[in-house]
Motif scaffolding. Structure first.
Motif, mmCIF file in Angstrom:
data_model
loop_
_atom_site.group_PDB
_atom_site.id
_atom_site.type_symbol
_atom_site.label_atom_id
_atom_site.label_comp_id
_atom_site.label_asym_id
_atom_site.label_seq_id
_atom_site.Cartn_x
_atom_site.Cartn_y
_atom_site.Cartn_z
ATOM 1 N N ILE A 72 146.085 27.252 -9.026
ATOM 2 C CA ILE A 72 147.050 27.969 -8.198
ATOM 3 C C ILE A 72 147.055 29.426 -8.629
ATOM 4 O O ILE A 72 147.401 29.750 -9.765
ATOM 5 C CB ILE A 72 148.452 27.358 -8.347
ATOM 6 N N LEU A 73 146.624 30.297 -7.731
ATOM 7 C CA LEU A 73 146.502 31.722 -8.020
ATOM 8 C C LEU A 73 147.820 32.423 -7.728
ATOM 9 O O LEU A 73 148.406 32.260 -6.655
ATOM 10 C CB LEU A 73 145.394 32.332 -7.161
ATOM 11 N N SER A 74 148.286 33.231 -8.687
ATOM 12 C CA SER A 74 149.532 33.977 -8.490
ATOM 13 C C SER A 74 149.417 35.360 -9.120
ATOM 14 O O SER A 74 148.569 35.608 -9.978
ATOM 15 C CB SER A 74 150.720 33.223 -9.091
ATOM 16 N N LEU A 75 150.294 36.244 -8.665
ATOM 17 C CA LEU A 75 150.391 37.596 -9.209
ATOM 18 C C LEU A 75 151.871 37.923 -9.338
ATOM 19 O O LEU A 75 152.604 37.878 -8.353
ATOM 20 C CB LEU A 75 149.698 38.609 -8.299
ATOM 21 N N GLU A 76 152.298 38.202 -10.575
ATOM 22 C CA GLU A 76 153.694 38.530 -10.865
ATOM 23 C C GLU A 76 154.638 37.461 -10.334
ATOM 24 O O GLU A 76 155.688 37.752 -9.761
ATOM 25 C CB GLU A 76 154.050 39.909 -10.288
ATOM 26 N N GLY A 77 154.244 36.190 -10.497
ATOM 27 C CA GLY A 77 155.092 35.071 -10.112
ATOM 28 C C GLY A 77 155.014 34.670 -8.652
ATOM 29 O O GLY A 77 155.586 33.649 -8.256
ATOM 30 N N ALA A 128 147.373 31.793 -3.503
ATOM 31 C CA ALA A 128 146.396 30.851 -2.944
ATOM 32 C C ALA A 128 146.336 29.617 -3.837
ATOM 33 O O ALA A 128 146.811 29.625 -4.980
ATOM 34 C CB ALA A 128 145.013 31.501 -2.847
ATOM 35 N N GLU A 129 145.744 28.564 -3.282
ATOM 36 C CA GLU A 129 145.606 27.302 -4.002
ATOM 37 C C GLU A 129 144.203 26.760 -3.757
ATOM 38 O O GLU A 129 143.704 26.803 -2.623
ATOM 39 C CB GLU A 129 146.664 26.318 -3.497
ATOM 40 N N TYR A 130 143.554 26.268 -4.807
ATOM 41 C CA TYR A 130 142.173 25.806 -4.702
ATOM 42 C C TYR A 130 142.064 24.389 -5.246
ATOM 43 O O TYR A 130 142.403 24.138 -6.406
ATOM 44 C CB TYR A 130 141.238 26.731 -5.491
ATOM 45 N N ASN A 131 141.612 23.450 -4.409
ATOM 46 C CA ASN A 131 141.357 22.089 -4.859
ATOM 47 C C ASN A 131 140.017 22.040 -5.592
ATOM 48 O O ASN A 131 139.020 22.569 -5.107
ATOM 49 C CB ASN A 131 141.329 21.127 -3.673
ATOM 50 N N MET A 132 140.013 21.399 -6.743
ATOM 51 C CA MET A 132 138.807 21.326 -7.562
ATOM 52 C C MET A 132 137.955 20.136 -7.120
ATOM 53 O O MET A 132 137.887 19.106 -7.795
ATOM 54 C CB MET A 132 139.193 21.181 -9.042
ATOM 55 N N GLY A 171 142.484 39.422 -15.607
ATOM 56 C CA GLY A 171 143.037 40.717 -15.222
ATOM 57 C C GLY A 171 144.557 40.635 -15.205
ATOM 58 O O GLY A 171 145.176 40.241 -16.196
ATOM 59 N N HIS A 172 145.158 40.972 -14.052
ATOM 60 C CA HIS A 172 146.619 40.891 -13.918
ATOM 61 C C HIS A 172 147.060 39.598 -13.239
ATOM 62 O O HIS A 172 148.261 39.374 -13.078
ATOM 63 C CB HIS A 172 147.130 42.087 -13.100
ATOM 64 N N HIS A 173 146.116 38.753 -12.834
ATOM 65 C CA HIS A 173 146.419 37.535 -12.086
ATOM 66 C C HIS A 173 146.457 36.312 -13.002
ATOM 67 O O HIS A 173 145.861 36.312 -14.081
ATOM 68 C CB HIS A 173 145.376 37.311 -10.983
ATOM 69 N N GLN A 174 147.149 35.281 -12.523
ATOM 70 C CA GLN A 174 147.204 34.017 -13.247
ATOM 71 C C GLN A 174 146.670 32.891 -12.366
ATOM 72 O O GLN A 174 146.859 32.888 -11.149
ATOM 73 C CB GLN A 174 148.649 33.667 -13.664
ATOM 74 N N LEU A 175 146.002 31.944 -13.012
ATOM 75 C CA LEU A 175 145.566 30.708 -12.376
ATOM 76 C C LEU A 175 146.157 29.548 -13.166
ATOM 77 O O LEU A 175 145.829 29.371 -14.343
ATOM 78 C CB LEU A 175 144.029 30.611 -12.362
ATOM 79 N N ARG A 176 147.043 28.791 -12.531
ATOM 80 C CA ARG A 176 147.638 27.640 -13.208
ATOM 81 C C ARG A 176 146.820 26.396 -12.878
ATOM 82 O O ARG A 176 146.566 26.097 -11.707
ATOM 83 C CB ARG A 176 149.091 27.438 -12.787
ATOM 84 N N PHE A 177 146.410 25.665 -13.928
ATOM 85 C CA PHE A 177 145.619 24.449 -13.760
ATOM 86 C C PHE A 177 146.559 23.254 -13.662
ATOM 87 O O PHE A 177 147.359 23.004 -14.562
ATOM 88 C CB PHE A 177 144.665 24.278 -14.950
ATOM 89 N N MET A 178 146.490 22.522 -12.545
ATOM 90 C CA MET A 178 147.402 21.409 -12.304
ATOM 91 C C MET A 178 146.614 20.150 -12.001
ATOM 92 O O MET A 178 145.598 20.183 -11.296
ATOM 93 C CB MET A 178 148.332 21.719 -11.118
ATOM 94 N N SER A 205 158.136 29.089 -7.888
ATOM 95 C CA SER A 205 158.478 29.537 -9.238
ATOM 96 C C SER A 205 158.571 28.345 -10.182
ATOM 97 O O SER A 205 158.684 27.203 -9.749
ATOM 98 C CB SER A 205 159.828 30.290 -9.222
ATOM 99 N N GLY A 206 158.523 28.642 -11.469
ATOM 100 C CA GLY A 206 158.717 27.613 -12.480
ATOM 101 C C GLY A 206 157.490 26.758 -12.728
ATOM 102 O O GLY A 206 156.377 27.055 -12.276
#
Length: 247
Positions: A5-10, A14-18, A86-93, A166-167
């Motif tokens: 799940i790609l996010s920037l500043e919370g 976008a969301e990517y299925n693996m 960089g400035h982005h986050q990818l959360r692995f779920m 969020s969260g």
């Protein structure tokens, strides 16, 4: 199936299925996950999926790849890991675990519902729907708290979903397939989303304080049902969710 799940500043972007073996992350257009930002290298990092395991590798990027705040070269991904590029986050779920945990936390099952308050909320939503042009006959959502089924419900509106913004559950989605969906945390804040012929209404059900109402687009809704519109942002029991029409 795992997801990123790609996010920037919370804010979820976008969301990517693996669902394939390799995913490249980087600034250039040929990446599977493209992040068009100067802080991201052309080919920044790589995710490799082998059976039920996922591995992250930095591709000698200029600014490095971080997992949970630590610089890595290679890392075996675990549920809930936050990758910083960089400035982005990818959360692995990992979907199955996350879905179960989200529903146990936020979706209130019938046995735990505050029934008296829910009846009043359903009646208020029915009146609001009628005032907005819906069929005024009792529908399944209104009859569910009362017990016996009433006359047939009016035609259903377009499909819709909630997406957590969020969260810990950011990116998690909930399809609004029921005529009545009760959300929140009992004793803290509870609301219901009712589906009517002319749309979806959110209505306050219960809270720890008399004026602790759900918030839609930064404004407390009060005691009256509120018609939800595409891309509305809901805040309920400390969780921010987006409402989206999908059909």
């Amino acid at each position: 199936m795992a997801r990123l799940i790609l996010s920037l500043e919370g804010q979820v972007m976008a969301e990517y299925n693996m669902n394939k073996e390799r995913y490249t992350v980087g600034r250039l257009p040929d990446n599977d996950i493209r992040i068009d930002n100067a802080a991201v290298s052309g080919h920044h990092s790589l995710v490799i999926n082998i059976l039920n395991d996922s591995f992250l590798e930095d591709l000698n990027s200029t600014n490095g790849t971080y997992v949970n705040g630590k610089l890595i070269k290679k890392h075996a991904l675990q549920h809930g890991d936050v990758i910083t590029v960089g400035h982005h986050q990818l959360r692995f779920m990992e979907d199955d675990e996350q879905q179960d945990e989200f529903e146990k936390t936020m979706v209130i099952q019938p046995s735990a519902r505050p029934m008296q308050a829910l009846r009043a909320a359903a009646e208020a939503a029915e009146a609001a729907a009628a005032a907005n042009g819906a069929d005024a006959r009792p529908s399944a959502a209104a009859s569910t708290p009362a017990g016996p089924s009433g006359p047939p419900a009016a035609p259903t509106p377009r499909p819709a979903k909630l997406q957590v913004l969020s969260g810990a559950f950011a990116g998690r989605e909930l399809e609004l397939t029921k005529t009545l969906t009760t959300l929140g945390r009992p004793g803290v804040q509870v609301a219901a989303i009712t589906r009517r012929a002319n749309g979806y209404f959110i209505v306050h059900v219960d809270a720890d304080k008399p004026d602790h109402f759900p918030i839609v687009n930064g404004t407390a809704i009060g005691a009256q049902p509120t018609l939800l519109r595409d891309n509305d942002v809901i805040q309920l029991a400390g969780v921010k969710m987006g409402f989206f029409l999908t059909g």
